[in-house]
Design a protein around this motif. Structure first.
Motif, PDB file in Angstrom:
ATOM      1  N   GLN A  80      67.785   6.987  49.737  1.00  0.00           N
ATOM      2  CA  GLN A  80      66.674   6.058  49.505  1.00  0.00           C
ATOM      3  C   GLN A  80      66.061   6.286  48.126  1.00  0.00           C
ATOM      4  O   GLN A  80      65.749   5.342  47.411  1.00  0.00           O
ATOM      5  CB  GLN A  80      65.599   6.241  50.576  1.00  0.00           C
ATOM      6  N   ILE A  81      65.890   7.552  47.764  1.00  0.00           N
ATOM      7  CA  ILE A  81      65.321   7.888  46.460  1.00  0.00           C
ATOM      8  C   ILE A  81      66.256   7.414  45.350  1.00  0.00           C
ATOM      9  O   ILE A  81      65.811   6.807  44.369  1.00  0.00           O
ATOM     10  CB  ILE A  81      65.049   9.406  46.359  1.00  0.00           C
ATOM     11  N   GLU A  82      67.547   7.672  45.498  1.00  0.00           N
ATOM     12  CA  GLU A  82      68.519   7.236  44.491  1.00  0.00           C
ATOM     13  C   GLU A  82      68.502   5.721  44.327  1.00  0.00           C
ATOM     14  O   GLU A  82      68.520   5.219  43.202  1.00  0.00           O
ATOM     15  CB  GLU A  82      69.928   7.692  44.884  1.00  0.00           C
ATOM     16  N   THR A  83      68.460   5.002  45.436  1.00  0.00           N
ATOM     17  CA  THR A  83      68.446   3.537  45.387  1.00  0.00           C
ATOM     18  C   THR A  83      67.197   3.038  44.673  1.00  0.00           C
ATOM     19  O   THR A  83      67.281   2.164  43.797  1.00  0.00           O
ATOM     20  CB  THR A  83      68.516   2.952  46.813  1.00  0.00           C
ATOM     21  N   ALA A  84      66.051   3.591  45.038  1.00  0.00           N
ATOM     22  CA  ALA A  84      64.793   3.163  44.406  1.00  0.00           C
ATOM     23  C   ALA A  84      64.814   3.475  42.910  1.00  0.00           C
ATOM     24  O   ALA A  84      64.381   2.655  42.090  1.00  0.00           O
ATOM     25  CB  ALA A  84      63.609   3.848  45.079  1.00  0.00           C
ATOM     26  N   TYR A  85      65.315   4.640  42.543  1.00  0.00           N
ATOM     27  CA  TYR A  85      65.367   5.012  41.129  1.00  0.00           C
ATOM     28  C   TYR A  85      66.336   4.101  40.360  1.00  0.00           C
ATOM     29  O   TYR A  85      66.031   3.660  39.250  1.00  0.00           O
ATOM     30  CB  TYR A  85      65.745   6.483  40.964  1.00  0.00           C
ATOM     31  N   LYS A  86      67.480   3.800  40.952  1.00  0.00           N
ATOM     32  CA  LYS A  86      68.442   2.905  40.297  1.00  0.00           C
ATOM     33  C   LYS A  86      67.830   1.520  40.081  1.00  0.00           C
ATOM     34  O   LYS A  86      68.030   0.912  39.031  1.00  0.00           O
ATOM     35  CB  LYS A  86      69.726   2.788  41.125  1.00  0.00           C
ATOM     36  N   GLU A  87      67.087   1.033  41.063  1.00  0.00           N
ATOM     37  CA  GLU A  87      66.412  -0.256  40.913  1.00  0.00           C
ATOM     38  C   GLU A  87      65.390  -0.206  39.784  1.00  0.00           C
ATOM     39  O   GLU A  87      65.274  -1.142  38.996  1.00  0.00           O
ATOM     40  CB  GLU A  87      65.739  -0.665  42.227  1.00  0.00           C
ATOM     41  N   TYR A  88      64.671   0.892  39.692  1.00  0.00           N
ATOM     42  CA  TYR A  88      63.690   1.061  38.618  1.00  0.00           C
ATOM     43  C   TYR A  88      64.392   1.055  37.263  1.00  0.00           C
ATOM     44  O   TYR A  88      63.959   0.366  36.329  1.00  0.00           O
ATOM     45  CB  TYR A  88      62.913   2.361  38.822  1.00  0.00           C
ATOM     46  N   MET A 104      70.384  12.419  36.997  1.00  0.00           N
ATOM     47  CA  MET A 104      70.589  13.417  38.052  1.00  0.00           C
ATOM     48  C   MET A 104      69.397  14.364  38.146  1.00  0.00           C
ATOM     49  O   MET A 104      68.964  14.723  39.244  1.00  0.00           O
ATOM     50  CB  MET A 104      71.878  14.208  37.814  1.00  0.00           C
ATOM     51  N   GLN A 105      68.844  14.769  37.012  1.00  0.00           N
ATOM     52  CA  GLN A 105      67.668  15.637  37.027  1.00  0.00           C
ATOM     53  C   GLN A 105      66.482  14.941  37.690  1.00  0.00           C
ATOM     54  O   GLN A 105      65.730  15.556  38.441  1.00  0.00           O
ATOM     55  CB  GLN A 105      67.306  16.064  35.600  1.00  0.00           C
ATOM     56  N   MET A 106      66.318  13.667  37.402  1.00  0.00           N
ATOM     57  CA  MET A 106      65.223  12.907  37.989  1.00  0.00           C
ATOM     58  C   MET A 106      65.394  12.785  39.502  1.00  0.00           C
ATOM     59  O   MET A 106      64.433  12.955  40.262  1.00  0.00           O
ATOM     60  CB  MET A 106      65.133  11.524  37.344  1.00  0.00           C
ATOM     61  N   LEU A 110      62.714  14.169  42.140  1.00  0.00           N
ATOM     62  CA  LEU A 110      62.103  13.269  43.119  1.00  0.00           C
ATOM     63  C   LEU A 110      62.422  13.707  44.548  1.00  0.00           C
ATOM     64  O   LEU A 110      61.564  13.625  45.436  1.00  0.00           O
ATOM     65  CB  LEU A 110      62.580  11.828  42.889  1.00  0.00           C
ATOM     66  N   THR A 111      63.628  14.202  44.763  1.00  0.00           N
ATOM     67  CA  THR A 111      64.002  14.698  46.090  1.00  0.00           C
ATOM     68  C   THR A 111      63.170  15.931  46.449  1.00  0.00           C
ATOM     69  O   THR A 111      62.709  16.061  47.590  1.00  0.00           O
ATOM     70  CB  THR A 111      65.509  15.025  46.135  1.00  0.00           C
ATOM     71  N   ALA A 112      62.951  16.815  45.494  1.00  0.00           N
ATOM     72  CA  ALA A 112      62.131  18.004  45.747  1.00  0.00           C
ATOM     73  C   ALA A 112      60.689  17.610  46.077  1.00  0.00           C
ATOM     74  O   ALA A 112      60.069  18.180  46.989  1.00  0.00           O
ATOM     75  CB  ALA A 112      62.169  18.936  44.528  1.00  0.00           C
ATOM     76  N   ILE A 113      60.165  16.637  45.356  1.00  0.00           N
ATOM     77  CA  ILE A 113      58.803  16.158  45.631  1.00  0.00           C
ATOM     78  C   ILE A 113      58.736  15.540  47.025  1.00  0.00           C
ATOM     79  O   ILE A 113      57.808  15.808  47.791  1.00  0.00           O
ATOM     80  CB  ILE A 113      58.354  15.149  44.548  1.00  0.00           C
ATOM     81  N   ASP A 114      59.730  14.737  47.369  1.00  0.00           N
ATOM     82  CA  ASP A 114      59.774  14.111  48.684  1.00  0.00           C
ATOM     83  C   ASP A 114      59.820  15.169  49.785  1.00  0.00           C
ATOM     84  O   ASP A 114      59.119  15.067  50.797  1.00  0.00           O
ATOM     85  CB  ASP A 114      60.992  13.183  48.781  1.00  0.00           C
ATOM     86  N   THR A 115      60.634  16.189  49.589  1.00  0.00           N
ATOM     87  CA  THR A 115      60.737  17.273  50.574  1.00  0.00           C
ATOM     88  C   THR A 115      59.396  17.967  50.736  1.00  0.00           C
ATOM     89  O   THR A 115      58.941  18.215  51.856  1.00  0.00           O
ATOM     90  CB  THR A 115      61.820  18.289  50.142  1.00  0.00           C
ATOM     91  N   LEU A 116      58.756  18.272  49.625  1.00  0.00           N
ATOM     92  CA  LEU A 116      57.440  18.914  49.671  1.00  0.00           C
ATOM     93  C   LEU A 116      56.437  18.042  50.418  1.00  0.00           C
ATOM     94  O   LEU A 116      55.717  18.521  51.298  1.00  0.00           O
ATOM     95  CB  LEU A 116      56.933  19.202  48.257  1.00  0.00           C
TER      96      LEU A 116
END
Length: 172
Positions: A80-88, A104-106, A110-116
């Motif tokens: 979901q994060i990858e899809t949203a970022y690609k759309e952005y 990839m770094q982004m 973003l995945t780390a932030i989501d996990t937190l």
């Protein structure tokens, strides 16, 4: 990761042999992608290896299912994060498009932030997001969450403390 005993390695190998095909079917039904399935099976056993814990034999399937379901949820969130970022990124001017490495770094960040955020209690997460993204005052957040301003202050403090601890863990 610490070295594991040969006994533990043999037990994990036996667990793998007994449950690999079943676990593969379990994950494949949910993902539909053989490559992602193989990765998640690998990650499941890697989690067991890194924890150094094995379930009692009668609980093996339940233990593997629990780990695999968590990994499936993580995989779903990451997609979901990858899809949203690609759309952005698609909406950026071509000369502002990030490099593949930055991309990839982004996604990792973003995945780390989501996990937190998903580790925080719901009210704490909601209060932080309302404050940081919507720029609401503590009073407005309190009204929206139907809690006292003092509760909002505690929620924000707890969220910021979790963010600080995560930042410090990354530096170690």
């Amino acid at each position: 990761m610490a070295a594991i005993s040969s006994t533990l390695a043999e037990q994990i190998e036996q667990l793998y042999k007994e449950h690999h095909s079943w676990l593969s079917i379990f994950i494949q039904r949910r993902l539909g992608c053989p490559d992602d399935t193989a990765d998640l099976i690998h990650d499941t056993y890697l989690r067991i290896l890194s924890s150094g814990r094995l379930p009692p034999k009668q609980d093996s399937k339940r233990f593997l299912t629990h780990i695999a379901k968590g990994l499936l949820i993580d995989n779903y969130r990451r997609k979901q994060i990858e899809t949203a970022y690609k759309e952005y990124v698609q909406h950026l001017p071509e000369n502002h498009a990030p490099s593949a490495e930055f991309h990839m770094q982004m996604i990792e960040a973003l995945t780390a932030i989501d996990t937190l955020l998903h580790q925080l209690p719901a009210n704490v997460r909601e209060a932080l997001l309302l404050r940081q993204l919507d720029n609401l005052s503590y009073k407005e957040i309190a009204m929206r969450l139907n809690v006292s301003i003092s509760s909002v202050e505690k929620y924000i403090a707890k969220a910021l403390q979790a963010c600080m601890e995560a930042t410090l863990e990354d530096r170690i």
